[in-house]
Design a protein around this motif. Sequence first.
Motif, PDB file in Angstrom:
ATOM      1  N   GLY A 166      -4.085  43.040   3.970  1.00 22.63           N
ATOM      2  CA  GLY A 166      -5.157  43.809   3.355  1.00 22.63           C
ATOM      3  C   GLY A 166      -4.944  44.017   1.876  1.00 22.63           C
ATOM      4  O   GLY A 166      -4.795  45.159   1.405  1.00 22.63           O
ATOM      5  N   ALA A 226     -10.865  45.229   1.025  1.00 23.81           N
ATOM      6  CA  ALA A 226      -9.792  44.344   1.490  1.00 23.81           C
ATOM      7  C   ALA A 226      -9.137  44.882   2.745  1.00 23.81           C
ATOM      8  O   ALA A 226      -8.787  44.123   3.667  1.00 23.81           O
ATOM      9  CB  ALA A 226      -8.749  44.160   0.390  1.00 23.81           C
ATOM     10  N   VAL A 286     -11.630  43.695   5.550  1.00 25.82           N
ATOM     11  CA  VAL A 286     -12.091  42.321   5.791  1.00 25.82           C
ATOM     12  C   VAL A 286     -11.004  41.253   5.696  1.00 25.82           C
ATOM     13  O   VAL A 286     -11.193  40.148   6.211  1.00 25.82           O
ATOM     14  CB  VAL A 286     -13.250  41.954   4.836  1.00 25.82           C
ATOM     15  CG1 VAL A 286     -14.398  42.918   4.994  1.00 25.82           C
ATOM     16  CG2 VAL A 286     -12.782  41.897   3.382  1.00 25.82           C
ATOM     17  N   LEU A 287      -9.882  41.526   5.035  1.00 28.94           N
ATOM     18  CA  LEU A 287      -8.816  40.529   4.934  1.00 28.94           C
ATOM     19  C   LEU A 287      -7.858  40.714   6.110  1.00 28.94           C
ATOM     20  O   LEU A 287      -7.219  41.755   6.243  1.00 28.94           O
ATOM     21  CB  LEU A 287      -8.067  40.658   3.611  1.00 28.94           C
ATOM     22  CG  LEU A 287      -8.902  40.467   2.341  1.00 28.94           C
ATOM     23  CD1 LEU A 287      -8.009  40.544   1.109  1.00 28.94           C
ATOM     24  CD2 LEU A 287      -9.650  39.133   2.355  1.00 28.94           C
ATOM     25  N   ARG A 288      -7.768  39.693   6.947  1.00 27.80           N
ATOM     26  CA  ARG A 288      -6.994  39.797   8.180  1.00 27.80           C
ATOM     27  C   ARG A 288      -5.898  38.730   8.223  1.00 27.80           C
ATOM     28  O   ARG A 288      -6.005  37.687   7.578  1.00 27.80           O
ATOM     29  CB  ARG A 288      -7.900  39.604   9.406  1.00 27.80           C
ATOM     30  CG  ARG A 288      -9.148  40.478   9.432  1.00 27.80           C
ATOM     31  CD  ARG A 288     -10.003  40.097  10.643  1.00 27.80           C
ATOM     32  NE  ARG A 288     -11.251  40.847  10.716  1.00 27.80           N
ATOM     33  CZ  ARG A 288     -12.392  40.456  10.155  1.00 27.80           C
ATOM     34  NH1 ARG A 288     -12.439  39.306   9.472  1.00 27.80           N
ATOM     35  NH2 ARG A 288     -13.476  41.194  10.274  1.00 27.80           N
ATOM     36  N   HIS A 321     -15.146  34.156  14.543  1.00 31.84           N
ATOM     37  CA  HIS A 321     -14.719  33.082  13.653  1.00 31.84           C
ATOM     38  C   HIS A 321     -14.146  31.921  14.461  1.00 31.84           C
ATOM     39  O   HIS A 321     -14.410  30.749  14.168  1.00 31.84           O
ATOM     40  CB  HIS A 321     -13.666  33.589  12.664  1.00 31.84           C
ATOM     41  CG  HIS A 321     -14.207  34.509  11.623  1.00 31.84           C
ATOM     42  ND1 HIS A 321     -13.572  34.729  10.424  1.00 31.84           N
ATOM     43  CD2 HIS A 321     -15.337  35.260  11.593  1.00 31.84           C
ATOM     44  CE1 HIS A 321     -14.280  35.592   9.705  1.00 31.84           C
ATOM     45  NE2 HIS A 321     -15.344  35.925  10.402  1.00 31.84           N
ATOM     46  N   ASN A 338     -17.045  30.700   6.956  1.00 35.61           N
ATOM     47  CA  ASN A 338     -15.850  31.521   7.126  1.00 35.61           C
ATOM     48  C   ASN A 338     -14.663  30.808   6.493  1.00 35.61           C
ATOM     49  O   ASN A 338     -14.618  29.576   6.444  1.00 35.61           O
ATOM     50  CB  ASN A 338     -15.571  31.789   8.611  1.00 35.61           C
ATOM     51  CG  ASN A 338     -16.580  32.735   9.227  1.00 35.61           C
ATOM     52  OD1 ASN A 338     -16.863  33.797   8.663  1.00 35.61           O
ATOM     53  ND2 ASN A 338     -17.131  32.371  10.369  1.00 35.61           N
ATOM     54  N   GLN A 342      -4.293  34.195   6.261  1.00 37.97           N
ATOM     55  CA  GLN A 342      -5.365  35.080   5.811  1.00 37.97           C
ATOM     56  C   GLN A 342      -6.698  34.541   6.314  1.00 37.97           C
ATOM     57  O   GLN A 342      -6.973  33.350   6.203  1.00 37.97           O
ATOM     58  CB  GLN A 342      -5.388  35.180   4.286  1.00 37.97           C
ATOM     59  CG  GLN A 342      -6.325  36.257   3.760  1.00 37.97           C
ATOM     60  CD  GLN A 342      -6.280  36.353   2.247  1.00 37.97           C
ATOM     61  OE1 GLN A 342      -6.719  35.441   1.544  1.00 37.97           O
ATOM     62  NE2 GLN A 342      -5.743  37.449   1.737  1.00 37.97           N
ATOM     63  N   SER A 343      -7.538  35.429   6.846  1.00 35.46           N
ATOM     64  CA  SER A 343      -8.838  35.049   7.391  1.00 35.46           C
ATOM     65  C   SER A 343      -9.874  36.053   6.923  1.00 35.46           C
ATOM     66  O   SER A 343      -9.628  37.261   6.919  1.00 35.46           O
ATOM     67  CB  SER A 343      -8.766  35.034   8.927  1.00 35.46           C
ATOM     68  OG  SER A 343     -10.044  34.908   9.504  1.00 35.46           O
ATOM     69  N   PHE A 344     -11.037  35.544   6.517  1.00 33.71           N
ATOM     70  CA  PHE A 344     -12.112  36.440   6.097  1.00 33.71           C
ATOM     71  C   PHE A 344     -13.442  35.706   6.122  1.00 33.71           C
ATOM     72  O   PHE A 344     -13.503  34.480   6.050  1.00 33.71           O
ATOM     73  CB  PHE A 344     -11.856  37.035   4.706  1.00 33.71           C
ATOM     74  CG  PHE A 344     -11.597  36.030   3.607  1.00 33.71           C
ATOM     75  CD1 PHE A 344     -12.598  35.663   2.738  1.00 33.71           C
ATOM     76  CD2 PHE A 344     -10.339  35.478   3.454  1.00 33.71           C
ATOM     77  CE1 PHE A 344     -12.360  34.748   1.724  1.00 33.71           C
ATOM     78  CE2 PHE A 344     -10.085  34.565   2.436  1.00 33.71           C
ATOM     79  CZ  PHE A 344     -11.104  34.197   1.574  1.00 33.71           C
ATOM     80  N   ASN A 353     -17.496  35.086   4.651  1.00 37.07           N
ATOM     81  CA  ASN A 353     -18.185  34.934   3.375  1.00 37.07           C
ATOM     82  C   ASN A 353     -19.674  35.121   3.577  1.00 37.07           C
ATOM     83  O   ASN A 353     -20.214  34.786   4.649  1.00 37.07           O
ATOM     84  CB  ASN A 353     -17.955  33.543   2.788  1.00 37.07           C
ATOM     85  CG  ASN A 353     -16.885  33.520   1.708  1.00 37.07           C
ATOM     86  OD1 ASN A 353     -16.529  32.468   1.234  1.00 37.07           O
ATOM     87  ND2 ASN A 353     -16.352  34.655   1.309  1.00 37.07           N
ATOM     88  N   PHE A 411     -14.691  39.042  -4.599  1.00 35.93           N
ATOM     89  CA  PHE A 411     -13.327  38.756  -4.157  1.00 35.93           C
ATOM     90  C   PHE A 411     -12.550  38.032  -5.261  1.00 35.93           C
ATOM     91  O   PHE A 411     -11.355  38.211  -5.393  1.00 35.93           O
ATOM     92  CB  PHE A 411     -13.340  37.885  -2.901  1.00 35.93           C
ATOM     93  CG  PHE A 411     -13.693  38.606  -1.633  1.00 35.93           C
ATOM     94  CD1 PHE A 411     -14.280  39.856  -1.645  1.00 35.93           C
ATOM     95  CD2 PHE A 411     -13.441  38.006  -0.404  1.00 35.93           C
ATOM     96  CE1 PHE A 411     -14.608  40.509  -0.466  1.00 35.93           C
ATOM     97  CE2 PHE A 411     -13.760  38.647   0.783  1.00 35.93           C
ATOM     98  CZ  PHE A 411     -14.349  39.900   0.756  1.00 35.93           C
TER      99      PHE A 411
END
Length: 312
Positions: A2, A27, A30-32, A39, A115, A135-137, A139, A225
Amino acid sequence: MGRFHEGEQALQRRVSPVLQQRMQKVADVVLRDHMPDQHRDFFALLPTLVVGSVDECGRPWASMLAGRPGFVLSPDPVTLHIAAKPIAGDPLERHLALDAPLGILGLQPETRRRNRMNGRVSALDESGFTVHVEQSFGNCPQYIQARAPRLVGALGTPPRQMEVAQLSPRATAMLNSADTVFIATHAANEGVDVSHRGGKPGFVKVEQREGATVLTLPDFRGNNFFNTLGNIALNPRAGLLVVDYATGDLLQLTATAEIIWDGPEVEAFEGAQRLLRLRMECGQIIEGGLPLRWSEPAYAPQLIETGSWAAG
């Protein structure tokens, strides 16, 4: 996971200290370090996958892999398996090695969904390779031109045309007509990222300067971002991918990069908040490199609020 890295935070602060504080809260949400189920399911629907990688000289490259939907699968939330190999001669062919950093972009143009996932190669096999998620997020769908893909058959070994710093007429024509480009960037200790940029045809300005082709792209309002520009702030290099959606040709380039924050060029392009300038180093065209063709585009509604170089 995050957090935004130093380069991304620096750009957020430059826009506004308040923005940087607000984006840190974003962050955290949404930042995983794993992919949510939606996804994972989304990647399995795609006939293409955009991959960013880095060569032995530290130059970023952007590539596109293709296959029947289902060629990308996620057996668990931290794993993505890609049952495809790069086209012969694609730079990614040389970059696939255990622990190599990769940037992954899944984009479904007919629905404008996309994504992102960044990680490292955890396994190689006869069918392709596996990436461990770092990292996954998600868009937003802004600036994506809607197109429907159609599979046209398997490839042989497609011919290649090498490009130098001063691009060929064919490469120049592809850039002049492009409404979509993909950009790979890399910052030390921060992995690889690959992102999408869209605009009206001709939104990439192509110029010849001191023996090299120089490209200038407007940077429109986005999600703040600053993944691409934040990497460039730390490492001013980028890889560019342009697809000819009518022929399946691929143009791959690597370049030095510079952010233009203000001035008459920025002001002249309606909707531009800043510019990205790329000075070409080398690249290639892979003719008919993809076994897909796409329908004519339905342009993104956000483009109504953007200008063009001709108008400026």
